[in-house]
Enzyme design. Structure first.
Site, PDB file in Angstrom:
ATOM      1  N   TYR A  44      -6.339   6.369   4.465  1.00 46.00           N
ATOM      2  CA  TYR A  44      -6.526   5.328   3.447  1.00 46.00           C
ATOM      3  C   TYR A  44      -5.708   4.085   3.776  1.00 46.00           C
ATOM      4  CZ  TYR A  44      -5.708   2.455  -0.564  1.00 46.00           C
ATOM      5  OH  TYR A  44      -5.574   1.355  -1.367  1.00 46.00           O
ATOM      6  N   GLU A  51       0.828  -1.208   0.000  1.00 47.56           N
ATOM      7  CA  GLU A  51       0.000   0.000   0.000  1.00 47.56           C
ATOM      8  C   GLU A  51       0.866   1.264   0.000  1.00 47.56           C
ATOM      9  OE1 GLU A  51      -3.064   0.309  -0.569  1.00 47.56           O
ATOM     10  OE2 GLU A  51      -3.677  -1.786  -0.458  1.00 47.56           O
ATOM     11  N   ASP A 110      -9.667   4.424  -2.786  1.00 46.78           N
ATOM     12  CA  ASP A 110      -8.587   4.971  -3.598  1.00 46.78           C
ATOM     13  C   ASP A 110      -9.204   5.542  -4.877  1.00 46.78           C
ATOM     14  OD1 ASP A 110      -9.269   2.762  -5.129  1.00 46.78           O
ATOM     15  OD2 ASP A 110      -7.221   1.969  -5.270  1.00 46.78           O
TER      16      ASP A 110
END
Length: 348
Positions: free
Chosen positions: A128, A45, A146
């Site tokens: 996020y 990520e 996203d």
């Protein structure tokens, strides 16, 4: 038509994902029964922020081969990690990567915390990334949003408010659809849907498991969404960069300050970047100016670098940087803009 439209179903999307999930090196395939590794989820990520899956795959495999556990990364030399990151861009991510690995190793026993709030307290982990780790690694029902998810939500709900103003609206839609069952697979399924079916251009609506629930498909507006506010024009900054090679083949390099663009990265000495760069050669020499500039575009500006080269004798001492012996120098360890300058010098 909108009154009879189906509600998007998590079950339909998960059924589609079970058949069509992308095979990615950091992902546990659906139905395998294997637990996700939080370290690999976190690393992927961080790498994927503002970068494509295609660009990240080789970096991820190299990192996890060299540093298979978070403790291994925590023990790594800063310069080695920065060199391994070279080319991925947004180098503050690499600095925070090391900080986070060291906090997890020293303060959490080498285990990423399971709760969302504790994840948010780690260096370099924002809302996020914390949601993605919580959902994918620990199967918590967090909302993961996203760019792919924003595009899917804008189309499914036919939302015409332009980005970035639409972000809270689209996040609300995404939260309403996030299930308590298999939330990690669901998060990856929505991202896969956006990456492979609900693409920015020419979406393959005929293959979409949510087509009958999609308001934009019903209205014929899918290809126009999401709307985006006009981008501001990027300014252009100028600079000078100095490539000095000693007669024994060693190159003069310096490590940039930790803060700022390319922070902590190895590169060529140079001027500040602005409207009128000031000459500041790192060593006395007969400098030659290359005909071509090294050009690069960052997030907020374009950069044009005048490239100067020089060959210097063994007894010449620099007042900035250090000479790196030729056998130790690897152009691949340089950030992209520095490598562009090197390539120009090699071709001159």
């Amino acid at each position: 038509m909108s009154e009879t439209r189906e509600r998007p179903s998590a079950e339909d999307l998960l059924d589609w994902y079970d058949r069509h999930a992308r095979a990615l090196p950091w992902r546990v395939p659906p139905g395998s029964g294997l637990p996700a590794d939080p370290y690999r989820v976190w690393l992927s990520e961080i790498m994927l922020q503002q970068t494509t899956v295609a660009a990240v795959k080789s970096y991820f495999e190299a990192f996890t081969t060299r540093w298979p556990r978070v403790q291994d990364l925590a023990a790594a030399e800063d310069g080695d990690v920065m060199a391994a990151w070279a080319g991925l861009g947004y180098y503050a991510r690499a600095r925070n990567l090391l900080k986070c690995a060291r906090v997890v190793s020293a303060e959490h026993g080498g285990r990423f915390p399971r709760d969302h709030a504790s994840l948010l307290g780690l260096p370099g982990i924002g809302p996020y990334t914390a949601a993605a780790i919580s959902a994918i690694a620990f199967d918590a029902p967090e909302t993961v949003v996203d760019g792919n998810v924003e595009r899917v939500m804008a189309r499914v709900f036919d939302e015409h408010t332009p980005l970035p103003q639409a972000k809270p609206i689209l996040t609300g839609h995404a939260a309403a659809l996030t299930p308590d069952t298999r939330p990690g697979d669901y998060a990856q399924a929505v991202m896969d849907l956006g990456a492979t079916i609900c693409t920015p251009r020419n979406p393959a609506c005929g293959l979409c498991p949510w087509r009958k629930a999609c308001a934009a498909w019903a209205a014929g507006t899918a290809a126009d969404l999401p709307r985006k506010a006009p981008k501001k024009r990027k300014p252009t900054r100028l600079g000078i960069i100095y490539l000095a090679r000693r007669v024994d083949g060693a190159w003069l390099l310096e490590r940039r300050p930790d803060k700022g663009l390319l922070g902590g990265m190895l590169g060529w000495p140079g001027s500040d970047w602005g409207e009128a760069p000031v000459e500041d050669p790192p060593i006395p020499a007969e400098w030659k100016t290359l005909a071509a500039e090294a050009r690069h575009t960052f997030t907020h500006f374009h950069l044009r670098l005048t490239v100067r080269t020089a060959l210097v004798p063994m007894d010449r001492a620099p007042h900035r940087g250090d000479f790196m012996p030729a056998p130790d120098f690897r152009p691949a360890d340089l950030p992209t803009v520095m490598r562009k300058a090197f390539d120009l010098a090699q071709g001159s």
